[in-house]
Enzyme design. Sequence first.
Site, mmCIF file in Angstrom:
data_model
loop_
_atom_site.group_PDB
_atom_site.id
_atom_site.type_symbol
_atom_site.label_atom_id
_atom_site.label_comp_id
_atom_site.label_asym_id
_atom_site.label_seq_id
_atom_site.Cartn_x
_atom_site.Cartn_y
_atom_site.Cartn_z
ATOM 1 N N ARG A 123 2.235 71.426 66.869
ATOM 2 C CA ARG A 123 2.850 70.561 65.854
ATOM 3 C C ARG A 123 4.158 71.116 65.309
ATOM 4 O O ARG A 123 4.600 70.711 64.228
ATOM 5 C CB ARG A 123 1.873 70.249 64.715
ATOM 6 C CG ARG A 123 0.605 69.523 65.191
ATOM 7 C CD ARG A 123 -0.267 69.081 64.026
ATOM 8 N NE ARG A 123 -1.423 68.335 64.519
ATOM 9 C CZ ARG A 123 -2.569 68.883 64.848
ATOM 10 N NH1 ARG A 123 -2.744 70.189 64.732
ATOM 11 N NH2 ARG A 123 -3.571 68.143 65.285
ATOM 12 N N LYS A 145 18.096 65.455 67.610
ATOM 13 C CA LYS A 145 17.451 64.484 68.492
ATOM 14 C C LYS A 145 16.889 65.209 69.706
ATOM 15 O O LYS A 145 17.601 65.978 70.360
ATOM 16 C CB LYS A 145 18.448 63.425 68.968
ATOM 17 C CG LYS A 145 18.686 62.296 67.996
ATOM 18 C CD LYS A 145 19.523 61.223 68.678
ATOM 19 C CE LYS A 145 19.728 60.021 67.801
ATOM 20 N NZ LYS A 145 20.513 58.972 68.513
ATOM 21 N N GLU A 187 32.309 62.499 75.100
ATOM 22 C CA GLU A 187 31.672 62.590 73.787
ATOM 23 C C GLU A 187 32.644 63.082 72.721
ATOM 24 O O GLU A 187 32.492 62.765 71.542
ATOM 25 C CB GLU A 187 30.430 63.487 73.849
ATOM 26 C CG GLU A 187 29.294 62.931 74.714
ATOM 27 C CD GLU A 187 28.487 61.834 74.028
ATOM 28 O OE1 GLU A 187 28.896 61.351 72.951
ATOM 29 O OE2 GLU A 187 27.437 61.445 74.581
ATOM 30 N N LYS A 229 29.904 65.023 63.392
ATOM 31 C CA LYS A 229 28.485 64.759 63.606
ATOM 32 C C LYS A 229 27.650 65.300 62.448
ATOM 33 O O LYS A 229 26.692 64.654 62.006
ATOM 34 C CB LYS A 229 28.002 65.360 64.931
ATOM 35 C CG LYS A 229 26.560 64.970 65.225
ATOM 36 C CD LYS A 229 26.190 65.006 66.677
ATOM 37 C CE LYS A 229 24.811 64.385 66.895
ATOM 38 N NZ LYS A 229 24.388 64.438 68.303
ATOM 39 N N GLU A 239 18.587 58.139 61.897
ATOM 40 C CA GLU A 239 19.263 56.974 62.466
ATOM 41 C C GLU A 239 18.727 55.658 61.912
ATOM 42 O O GLU A 239 18.458 54.709 62.641
ATOM 43 C CB GLU A 239 19.149 56.980 64.003
ATOM 44 C CG GLU A 239 20.250 56.179 64.683
ATOM 45 C CD GLU A 239 20.290 56.375 66.183
ATOM 46 O OE1 GLU A 239 20.056 55.402 66.902
ATOM 47 O OE2 GLU A 239 20.563 57.515 66.623
ATOM 48 N N ARG A 243 23.961 56.782 61.300
ATOM 49 C CA ARG A 243 23.948 57.632 62.489
ATOM 50 C C ARG A 243 24.077 56.824 63.778
ATOM 51 O O ARG A 243 24.506 57.362 64.805
ATOM 52 C CB ARG A 243 22.675 58.493 62.517
ATOM 53 C CG ARG A 243 22.674 59.486 63.668
ATOM 54 C CD ARG A 243 21.580 60.534 63.562
ATOM 55 N NE ARG A 243 21.631 61.436 64.705
ATOM 56 C CZ ARG A 243 20.925 62.551 64.813
ATOM 57 N NH1 ARG A 243 20.103 62.919 63.844
ATOM 58 N NH2 ARG A 243 21.035 63.314 65.882
ATOM 59 N N ASN A 247 26.383 56.356 68.685
ATOM 60 C CA ASN A 247 26.018 55.768 69.970
ATOM 61 C C ASN A 247 27.095 54.835 70.516
ATOM 62 O O ASN A 247 26.810 53.993 71.380
ATOM 63 C CB ASN A 247 24.694 55.009 69.849
ATOM 64 C CG ASN A 247 23.529 55.948 69.622
ATOM 65 O OD1 ASN A 247 23.361 56.931 70.326
ATOM 66 N ND2 ASN A 247 22.727 55.646 68.614
ATOM 67 N N HIS A 250 27.072 53.887 74.140
ATOM 68 C CA HIS A 250 25.795 54.310 74.709
ATOM 69 C C HIS A 250 24.892 53.150 75.110
ATOM 70 O O HIS A 250 24.042 53.317 75.984
ATOM 71 C CB HIS A 250 25.055 55.219 73.721
ATOM 72 C CG HIS A 250 25.638 56.593 73.616
ATOM 73 N ND1 HIS A 250 26.945 56.826 73.235
ATOM 74 C CD2 HIS A 250 25.092 57.816 73.842
ATOM 75 C CE1 HIS A 250 27.173 58.131 73.227
ATOM 76 N NE2 HIS A 250 26.078 58.747 73.591
ATOM 77 N N HIS A 254 23.706 53.819 78.622
ATOM 78 C CA HIS A 254 22.308 54.043 78.988
ATOM 79 C C HIS A 254 21.841 53.046 80.036
ATOM 80 O O HIS A 254 21.031 53.383 80.914
ATOM 81 C CB HIS A 254 21.415 53.972 77.746
ATOM 82 C CG HIS A 254 21.506 55.172 76.859
ATOM 83 N ND1 HIS A 254 20.913 55.231 75.620
ATOM 84 C CD2 HIS A 254 22.118 56.368 77.032
ATOM 85 C CE1 HIS A 254 21.160 56.403 75.061
ATOM 86 N NE2 HIS A 254 21.895 57.100 75.900
ATOM 87 N N HIS A 267 25.815 61.695 82.214
ATOM 88 C CA HIS A 267 25.707 60.974 80.944
ATOM 89 C C HIS A 267 27.084 60.666 80.367
ATOM 90 O O HIS A 267 27.365 59.534 79.941
ATOM 91 C CB HIS A 267 24.873 61.793 79.958
ATOM 92 C CG HIS A 267 24.797 61.195 78.586
ATOM 93 N ND1 HIS A 267 24.162 59.998 78.327
ATOM 94 C CD2 HIS A 267 25.295 61.629 77.397
ATOM 95 C CE1 HIS A 267 24.257 59.717 77.044
ATOM 96 N NE2 HIS A 267 24.945 60.669 76.459
#
Length: 363
Positions: A123, A145, A187, A229, A239, A243, A247, A250, A254, A267
């Site tokens: 955990r 993330k 990026e 960032k 997010e 936030r 993206n 993206h 993606h 990417h």
Amino acid sequence: MTVHNVPIALPDGRAYDIRIGAQLLLDPASWTSLPRAALALVVTNDRVAPLYLERVRAALRVHHAQVEVVVLPDGEEHKSWTSLQTVIDALLERQADRKTVLYALGGGVIGDLTGFAASIYMRGVPFVQVPTTLLAQVDSSVGGKTAINHPLGKNMIGTFYQPARVIADLDSLDTLPDRELRAGLAEVIKYGPIADAEFLTWIEANLDALLARDKAALAHAVRRSCEIKAWVVQQDERESGLRAILNFGHTFGHAIETGLGYGAWLHGEAVGCGMLLASDLSVRTGRMPADFVGRMRGLLERTGLPVVAPALGVERYMSLMRGDKKSEAGEIRFVLIEALGRAGTHAAPDDLVAQVLETHGGA
């Protein structure tokens, strides 16, 4: 070279630093004041290990009685359940406890996967990001993330889990293949349109120096990217609003990665092309002037990033984008530029999205 520390302070008192500079892997200060444990596990890949693993292990042996290693295959296609299982198996086989510290030595795949493993083992155990690619230094290692990919969607299985520190050694960029350097610059470019118009102008003026790996230029690019960032993450860690602007490009990107198969495009290449499509959509929805598309295309072309989308077909793109994490009730949400240096998340009419795809080769 000066070492820059960019702090991230979250509302509940959690905080950590992003250390940016040269020769940081050899600097004892990089490894002090971190969580201590008898066991450390370094997770890396078979491209990075021959270059940097031994110097990291040597640094960690000062602080950990036992330093173990997992070396995974390189590539986006290995950001998977199988690789995650390999890391968890290693922790269990070595009887790792709740104090065990994981170190992610590599690019975005290693960082995301190691952070996810750290977040779910017992955990949650501490982990440290040691990004060795430009993309990871300016984006994926920062902000907490973590994820693995699924055949039906990129980064769909993951958690928000912050590292104890980010150690961004600019010297590791010396060994980065040109293609990956250019992908990382996608990026960097992203931060200009969404948050800092002056930074976009600086990138345009200093792109040749960045491509030549000038350390002063890279240091500024990494530092400013991390500052932006950090500013975003401190306001919206999970997010729920702001936030999402990170993206930009993206949603299209993606879809490209998933549609082509992970690893066909890097990417950053997919994000770069996705930014061009999102820029065009920003124009077609009336938010930006028409010359913005040409400005972005020119910068992306100079960087050596793709500006023609793969011809997956409009319906395939739409299907993939409806499965994106930002979609709501089947409605595709795009990060669009509202003014240079400001972005927001918006829906867009399907016919305009189709026009963008047709214009840029995706149909």
